[in-house]
Design a protein around this motif. Sequence first.
Motif, PDB file in Angstrom:
ATOM      1  N   ILE A 249       0.851  -0.582   0.059  1.00  0.00           N
ATOM      2  CA  ILE A 249      -0.169  -0.056   0.175  1.00  0.00           C
ATOM      3  C   ILE A 249       0.957   0.947   0.304  1.00  0.00           C
ATOM      4  N   MET A 250       0.589   2.506  -1.214  1.00  0.00           N
ATOM      5  CA  MET A 250       1.524   3.554  -0.919  1.00  0.00           C
ATOM      6  C   MET A 250       0.372   4.138  -0.819  1.00  0.00           C
ATOM      7  N   VAL A 251       0.858   5.761  -0.375  1.00  0.00           N
ATOM      8  CA  VAL A 251       0.277   6.617  -0.055  1.00  0.00           C
ATOM      9  C   VAL A 251       0.596   7.943  -1.024  1.00  0.00           C
ATOM     10  N   ASP A 252       0.000   9.285  -0.812  1.00  0.00           N
ATOM     11  CA  ASP A 252       0.892  10.489  -0.622  1.00  0.00           C
ATOM     12  C   ASP A 252       1.315  11.141   0.211  1.00  0.00           C
ATOM     13  N   HIS A 253       0.192  11.106   1.155  1.00  0.00           N
ATOM     14  CA  HIS A 253       0.067  11.258   2.892  1.00  0.00           C
ATOM     15  C   HIS A 253      -0.254  10.937   3.765  1.00  0.00           C
ATOM     16  N   VAL A 254       0.699  10.904   4.988  1.00  0.00           N
ATOM     17  CA  VAL A 254       0.302   9.219   5.512  1.00  0.00           C
ATOM     18  C   VAL A 254      -0.839  10.113   5.867  1.00  0.00           C
ATOM     19  N   GLY A 255      -0.876  11.230   7.335  1.00  0.00           N
ATOM     20  CA  GLY A 255      -1.472  11.518   7.671  1.00  0.00           C
ATOM     21  C   GLY A 255      -3.250  10.965   7.456  1.00  0.00           C
ATOM     22  N   GLN A 256      -3.362  12.477   5.940  1.00  0.00           N
ATOM     23  CA  GLN A 256      -4.247  12.369   5.869  1.00  0.00           C
ATOM     24  C   GLN A 256      -5.117  10.991   4.787  1.00  0.00           C
ATOM     25  N   CYS A 257      -4.578  10.292   4.587  1.00  0.00           N
ATOM     26  CA  CYS A 257      -4.629   9.322   4.178  1.00  0.00           C
ATOM     27  C   CYS A 257      -5.072   8.090   4.996  1.00  0.00           C
ATOM     28  N   LEU A 258      -4.919   8.204   6.355  1.00  0.00           N
ATOM     29  CA  LEU A 258      -5.628   7.339   7.480  1.00  0.00           C
ATOM     30  C   LEU A 258      -6.604   7.600   7.684  1.00  0.00           C
ATOM     31  N   HIS A 259      -6.836   9.430   7.051  1.00  0.00           N
ATOM     32  CA  HIS A 259      -7.802  10.183   8.642  1.00  0.00           C
ATOM     33  C   HIS A 259      -9.435  10.551   7.203  1.00  0.00           C
ATOM     34  N   ARG A 260      -9.015   9.403   5.681  1.00  0.00           N
ATOM     35  CA  ARG A 260     -10.207  10.552   5.283  1.00  0.00           C
ATOM     36  C   ARG A 260      -9.675   9.454   4.033  1.00  0.00           C
ATOM     37  N   GLY A 261     -11.153   8.920   3.290  1.00  0.00           N
ATOM     38  CA  GLY A 261     -10.575   8.536   1.575  1.00  0.00           C
ATOM     39  C   GLY A 261     -10.947   6.571   2.007  1.00  0.00           C
ATOM     40  N   VAL A 262     -10.280   5.899   1.169  1.00  0.00           N
ATOM     41  CA  VAL A 262     -10.383   4.341   0.622  1.00  0.00           C
ATOM     42  C   VAL A 262      -9.960   3.493   2.311  1.00  0.00           C
ATOM     43  N   LEU A 263      -8.934   4.299   3.094  1.00  0.00           N
ATOM     44  CA  LEU A 263      -8.253   3.611   3.688  1.00  0.00           C
ATOM     45  C   LEU A 263      -8.901   3.902   5.591  1.00  0.00           C
ATOM     46  N   LYS A 264      -9.802   5.179   5.713  1.00  0.00           N
ATOM     47  CA  LYS A 264     -10.663   5.430   6.375  1.00  0.00           C
ATOM     48  C   LYS A 264     -11.314   4.507   7.804  1.00  0.00           C
ATOM     49  N   GLU A 265     -11.763   3.539   7.092  1.00  0.00           N
ATOM     50  CA  GLU A 265     -12.723   2.878   7.426  1.00  0.00           C
ATOM     51  C   GLU A 265     -12.011   1.600   8.629  1.00  0.00           C
ATOM     52  N   LEU A 266     -10.755   1.000   7.787  1.00  0.00           N
ATOM     53  CA  LEU A 266     -10.657   0.084   8.621  1.00  0.00           C
ATOM     54  C   LEU A 266      -8.955   0.329   8.590  1.00  0.00           C
ATOM     55  N   ALA A 267      -8.378   1.992   8.721  1.00  0.00           N
ATOM     56  CA  ALA A 267      -7.541   2.304   9.942  1.00  0.00           C
ATOM     57  C   ALA A 267      -7.970   2.504  11.093  1.00  0.00           C
ATOM     58  N   GLU A 268      -9.428   3.257  10.920  1.00  0.00           N
ATOM     59  CA  GLU A 268     -10.003   4.180  12.099  1.00  0.00           C
ATOM     60  C   GLU A 268     -10.150   2.207  13.137  1.00  0.00           C
ATOM     61  N   ALA A 269     -10.601   1.359  12.444  1.00  0.00           N
ATOM     62  CA  ALA A 269     -10.638  -0.372  13.347  1.00  0.00           C
ATOM     63  C   ALA A 269      -9.692  -0.815  13.375  1.00  0.00           C
ATOM     64  N   GLY A 270      -8.017   0.103  13.386  1.00  0.00           N
ATOM     65  CA  GLY A 270      -6.811  -0.334  13.837  1.00  0.00           C
ATOM     66  C   GLY A 270      -6.271  -1.133  13.132  1.00  0.00           C
ATOM     67  N   LYS A 271      -7.100  -1.658  11.516  1.00  0.00           N
ATOM     68  CA  LYS A 271      -6.142  -2.658  11.013  1.00  0.00           C
ATOM     69  C   LYS A 271      -5.527  -2.657   9.602  1.00  0.00           C
ATOM     70  N   ILE A 272      -5.075  -1.077   9.603  1.00  0.00           N
ATOM     71  CA  ILE A 272      -4.066  -0.537   8.548  1.00  0.00           C
ATOM     72  C   ILE A 272      -4.086   1.072   9.875  1.00  0.00           C
TER      73      ILE A 272
END
Lengths: 334, 334
Positions: A249-272
């Motif tokens: 998994i590559m992202v342009d901006h770690v902070g933003q990508c964990l808080h919005r868009g495609v990864l948000k839900e799994l990041a909030e669940a601690g899985k990403i």
Amino acid sequence: MESTILLSQGDIKEVLTMKDVVEICDKTFVGFGEGTTINPTKVGLDLGEKAAYPPYEGFMNAMPAYVGWCDSAGIKWAGGLLGERKKAGLPYITSMILLMNPKMGNFTAAMDGALITNWRTGSQAAISLKYTITHKKNIKIAIYGAGMQGRTSTMAISQIFDIDELRVYDLYKSAGEKFKEDMKEYVKGEIVVVENPEDAAKDVDAIITVTQSKNKFLKNEWIKPGMVVVPMGSYQECDDEFILSADKIMVDHVGQCLHRGVLKELAEAGKITEETLYATIGEVAAGKKAAGIKSDERILCVPIGTGAMDIAIATVVRDRAIEKGLGDNFAFVV
Amino acid sequence: MESTILLSQGDIKEVLTMKDVVEICDKTFVGFGEGTTINPTKVGLDLGEKAAYPPYEGFMNAMPAYVGWCDSAGIKWAGGLLGERKKAGLPYITSMILLMNPKMGNFTAAMDGALITNWRTGSQAAISLKYTITHKKNIKIAIYGAGMQGRTSTMAISQIFDIDELRVYDLYKSAGEKFKEDMKEYVKGEIVVVENPEDAAKDVDAIITVTQSKNKFLKNEWIKPGMVVVPMGSYQECDDEFILSADKIMVDHVGQCLHRGVLKELAEAGKITEETLYATIGEVAAGKKAAGIKSDERILCVPIGTGAMDIAIATVVRDRAIEKGLGDNFAFVV
């Protein structure tokens, strides 16, 4: 010194090509990797998109940045609105960009940000492919969503690759047909409008999703080894299984990508988490992490969008517009 | 619809008085208390103030907001720069404000933000006193820092109170003397320039600190029962003992006040939390929490600064300027 140049969409179009935008974004990604692109996490203002109040159907994001390679600071304020704006036939995106001299503090330019937003979003998709599909120049791609950003993605990708086939899916088949008509000049091979979403993903090198869908419509089993998936919607467009089983998994901006868009839900669940990520696009662009996809790998690359791209592009636009004598001027500090 | 009005400092001055600013800020504070002022936590861009890179001596804060009572959305981008800017004789603050129609998404105004920033900062001090010193109209105040914001605080406070005495301290006595000269018309009683910081705080009802000091110069023992302290510097200007023993702490914005300014250090140490706070200024302004100081109380009131104030003021300025035919116009979206 204190006069500010004002530039319209028309002025911007006179000095900017998609080729320029792709090159500028690429340099700015390299700056991310090298630490010379400074891009705080954007801050949103909900005008009623999710919040119960205010009673409008939109949001705005404040995106300040400093870009080292052009020594420029600025902010883009951009968002999307439906409701009355849509009824009036106006485009979804509304945006302004302000530039300042980071040493002297004076504001050097104010310009429309909508055109630059659309072009740089497409460029971010193209650069995502540049650093993952490194083994060939001729590619087949799938586009989900035949709107503005599907178009700018196609235009930008065509600056780097020869598109041998483009398979496009849209909820509305007529939108797909219109896309086919409009995008002909950017696609060397055929544009195939598919009626079944699964068909778009068949036999392609890369899948670009640029929809407003809130469903996880892109299924893990459609994505074969050797494929790159670039989701650019505001919500999660692919299923959990793919995200959790992607090899990189590559992202342009770690902070933003964990808080919005495609990864948000799994990041909030601690899985990403940050540790799950292979690299930022910037790290790969700067040569700090290996580029390229292996034939047995599946890569998820998320260019969620950074203000730094907009500021870099706006800076080039400003300098060229001044040289050409375009736009207008206003002295705010008098 | 898509034309944007452009306004300079001069235009703004033609349609705005300090009395207006105080009233506008007051209404906007009430909106905070009632939930109709929407003000996300500001996001900073460090241009080298604290960060090692970029190599400049400043910062910028992005401050978007929606203000219900005037149904307006906008963003202020504002910051302070020293270094080359200071050498060139330019003011510390640099700022621009953009306004948009929150329903239609078009940008209605772009204007200078520095003047509005200075005036609203002073007004925030005045409103802090309005809701704490409710038992008298004639007050004595101390001002630490004889710069721009000491001046605008004095001007704004004089809109609500009769200032029977103003005691001013500045590192440079000449700055204090100049302040005395400039502020005469706003102070009914005497302006006393003191040479010893402790002397400023003697026998006053309120202490306003507006310095760039990184020292905790204001001592707990100087602050007597019945006094209100309003620290407005970027750093902690009063000692830990006072903060920890104040009977009530009020803030304008919980999120911001725990992360910057006077409460930052103790908040980070876990000694000040959201639960420690008595109320927001907005809650008191809206009548949800009791106003006023008791004779045996000491109150710490922190108006760290919110973009909502700037957006509300800019909206009133825009509407008056349009009515008067001031400024210029530019169509960004063509």
